[in-house]
Design a protein around this motif. Structure first.
Motif, PDB file in Angstrom:
ATOM      1  N   TYR A 101       9.788  -9.907 -44.580  1.00  0.00           N
ATOM      2  CA  TYR A 101      10.098  -9.605 -43.176  1.00  0.00           C
ATOM      3  C   TYR A 101       9.219 -10.468 -42.288  1.00  0.00           C
ATOM      4  O   TYR A 101       8.105 -10.856 -42.679  1.00  0.00           O
ATOM      5  N   VAL A 103       8.353 -10.289 -38.057  1.00  0.00           N
ATOM      6  CA  VAL A 103       8.584  -9.707 -36.738  1.00  0.00           C
ATOM      7  C   VAL A 103       7.455 -10.141 -35.811  1.00  0.00           C
ATOM      8  O   VAL A 103       6.424 -10.628 -36.266  1.00  0.00           O
ATOM      9  N   LYS A 180      13.098  -4.716 -35.991  1.00  0.00           N
ATOM     10  CA  LYS A 180      13.193  -5.855 -35.084  1.00  0.00           C
ATOM     11  C   LYS A 180      12.709  -5.465 -33.707  1.00  0.00           C
ATOM     12  O   LYS A 180      11.929  -6.186 -33.070  1.00  0.00           O
TER      13      LYS A 180
END
Length: 416
Positions: A101, A103, A180
Motif C-alpha cells: 500500500y 498512501v 485512501k
C-alpha cells in the motif's frame, strides 16, 4: 571549540553516566567514570545484553509488516498550508487485502492514529509522536530541516507500532495504512470495554498501595525524566555556544584572507591559516547540525516516552483502584447478607492482572529499545566528535607542513 564548551561536554557525560546506572526501574548510586571505557561498561550495552533483549521477544516480534514514512510534500491552498508524508506498507498478513500500500498522511492523521490506539489499547504503552506545535519565530515548521526531523520521528513512531506484537494488529492501524481517504469518524465503536471501564473508576476511592515493582517503575521514570531534562538544557547551551563561536571563527578567517592581500611575503602562510579556519568552521557546523537534527530529537522522544509510560501507570492504578473498590464493597455486602462475591469483581481482577502483564511486557520492551537507541546515540556522538577534531587537526597539521616548506625555501634562497 571554546573551553567552556568542553566543560559542557564533561557535564553532559556525567549526567549520562548517572542516568544509565538506573537499571530496570531500580535507582542505584553510582560514581563518575574515570575513563570512556568505564562509561561504556556502566551503560551495559554490550552485544550479549542486546542479544538477551532480542531473545526475550523473539517469539513475539512481528516480521510480516514493514512500514516507511518518507517523501514529504508541501500543500498550499486558500485555507491552509500543510505537509503530507508518503506512508508505504509491505505485508503478508491476511488482514490486508493487498501485499503493498502507498498512501499520503499529514501530521494530524498520525495524531488521530495515536489517540485511537490509546483509547482501544489502554493497557499498552503507545509510542510518542513529535510535538505538534513549534514556537513562532524560533522554528519554521516548513523549513527543510524541520520537515526532515519530523519525518524521521513519524517514521520511528510508525515502525515502533508496526513492530509491536499487539498494536500492530489494531484495526485503526490497518485503516491508517490502507485507506485512501482516512475517515477519522470511523471506528468509534471499537473502544474496548477495558478502556471504557478504566475511564469510569468508582469515584472517591483511594488506591491502597501500588505494588513494589510498579513503584520502582514510577521512581525510575521520575529520575530518568530529570536526567533527560538536564542533558537537554546542557546540549542547548552547547549548540548556542557553538553557534556564537562559529560566527566569530568565520570573521577570524576573513581577517587573515584580507591580510594576505596586502602582505606579499606572508601571503601563503596567511592564506594557509584562513584555509585552516574555514575547514574548522565547516567541521564545527556539521557537528552542531548533528546535535540539532540527530541528538536532541532522541532526547525529546524519550521525554515524551516517559510521559506516555506515566500515563499507562496511572491507568493501571485506576484499574487496581476499581478492583479494590468493588472487592471492598462486595466483602461488606457478604458480611451483611452472606451474598457471594459477584462475577464483576472477578472480571475486574482479571482485567487488572491483564493490565499488569501487558505493562510489564511493554516495560521490558521499552527498556530494550532504550538501551539500543542510546547506544546508537552515544556511539554516533562519539564518532561525530572524533571526526570533528580529526578534521581540525589535519587542517592545522597541513599548515605546519606549509610553513616548514616555506622555511626551507627561504634558507635555500639565502644560501644561493
Amino acid at each position: 571549540m571554546p573551553v567552556a564548551s568542553g566543560c559542557y561536554w564533561l557535564s553532559l557525560s556525567c549526567v549520562f553516566t548517572q542516568e544509565v546506572a538506573l537499571t530496570n526501574g531500580t535507582p542505584m548510586e553510582t560514581l563518575s567514570p574515570a575513563s570512556a571505557s568505564s562509561l561504556f561498561n556502566r551503560l551495559q550495552l554490550d552485544d550479549d545484553l542486546e542479544a538477551d533483549g532480542r531473545d526475550l521477544y523473539a517469539s513475539m516480534e512481528t516480521r510480516d509488516l514493514f512500514v516507511t514514512v518518507d517523501d514529504p510534500k508541501k500543500h498550499v491552498s486558500t485555507m491552509e498550508t500543510y505537509i503530507t508524508y508518503r506512508v508505504s506498507t509491505k505485508t503478508s498478513r491476511i488482514e490486508f487485502d493487498l501485499p503493498e500500500y502507498c498512501v499520503r498522511r499529514r501530521y494530524q492523521d498520525f495524531d488521530w492514529l495515536r489517540i485511537k490506539l490509546e483509547d482501544s489499547q489502554p493497557t499498552h504503552l503507545i509510542p510518542p509522536l513529535p510535538e505538534k506545535f513549534v514556537m513562532k519565530g524560533v522554528v519554521d515548521r516548513f523549513s527543510e530541516e524541520f520537515v526532515e526531523t519530523r519525518m524521521k520521528a513519524l517514521d520511528k513512531f510508525l515502525k515502533r507500532v508496526a513492530d509491536h506484537p499487539v498494536l500492530s494488529f489494531n484495526p485503526h492501524l490497518n485503516a491508517f495504512l490502507t485507506a485512501k481517504d482516512l475517515n477519522k469518524r470511523q471506528g468509534l465503536a471499537l473502544l474496548t470495554k477495558v478502556g471504557e471501564s478504566v475511564k469510569h473508576v468508582a469515584g472517591g476511592y483511594k488506591l491502597r498501595a501500588r505494588p513494589a515493582e510498579f513503584c520502582a517503575m514510577g521512581e525510575y521514570l521520575d529520575t530518568f525524566s530529570l536526567k533527560l531534562g538536564t542533558i537537554d538544557r546542557i546540549a542547548q547551551r552547547i549548540i548556542k555556544e557553538q553557534s556564537e563561536y562559529l560566527t566569530e571563527l568565520r570573521e577570524y578567517g576573513t581577517v587573515y584572507s584580507s591580510w594576505a592581500g596586502s602582505e606579499q611575503e606572508l601571503r601563503r602562510p596567511l592564506e594557509g591559516v584562513a584555509a585552516c579556519v574555514t575547514t574548522c568552521c565547516g567541521a564545527l557546523e556539521e557537528l552542531s547540525d548533528n546535535m540539532s537534527q540527530d541528538f536532541l530529537p532522541v532526547l525529546r522522544e524519550y521525554v515524551l516516552y516517559v510521559e506516555s509510560m506515566k500515563n499507562v501507570l496511572r491507568k493501571r492504578d485506576q484499574s487496581q483502584a476499581e478492583y479494590e473498590g468493588r472487592l471492598e464493597a462486595a466483602v461488606l455486602r457478604k458480611q451483611e447478607d452472606r451474598t457471594p462475591i459477584p462475577m464483576e469483581v472477578e472480571k475486574c481482577q482479571d482485567k487488572m492482572e491483564c493490565f499488569n502483564a501487558d505493562l510489564k511486557a511493554d516495560w521490558e520492551r521499552w527498556q530494550s529499545n532504550k538501551r539500543q537507541d542510546f547506544k546508537q546515540l552515544l556511539t554516533g556522538m562519539a564518532d561525530k566528535n572524533i571526526n570533528y577534531y580529526e578534521k581540525c587537526q589535519a587542517a592545522w597539521e597541513s599548515l605546519i607542513t606549509l610553513l616548514q616548506d616555506r622555511q626551507t625555501e627561504d634558507k635555500t634562497s639565502e644560501t644561493n
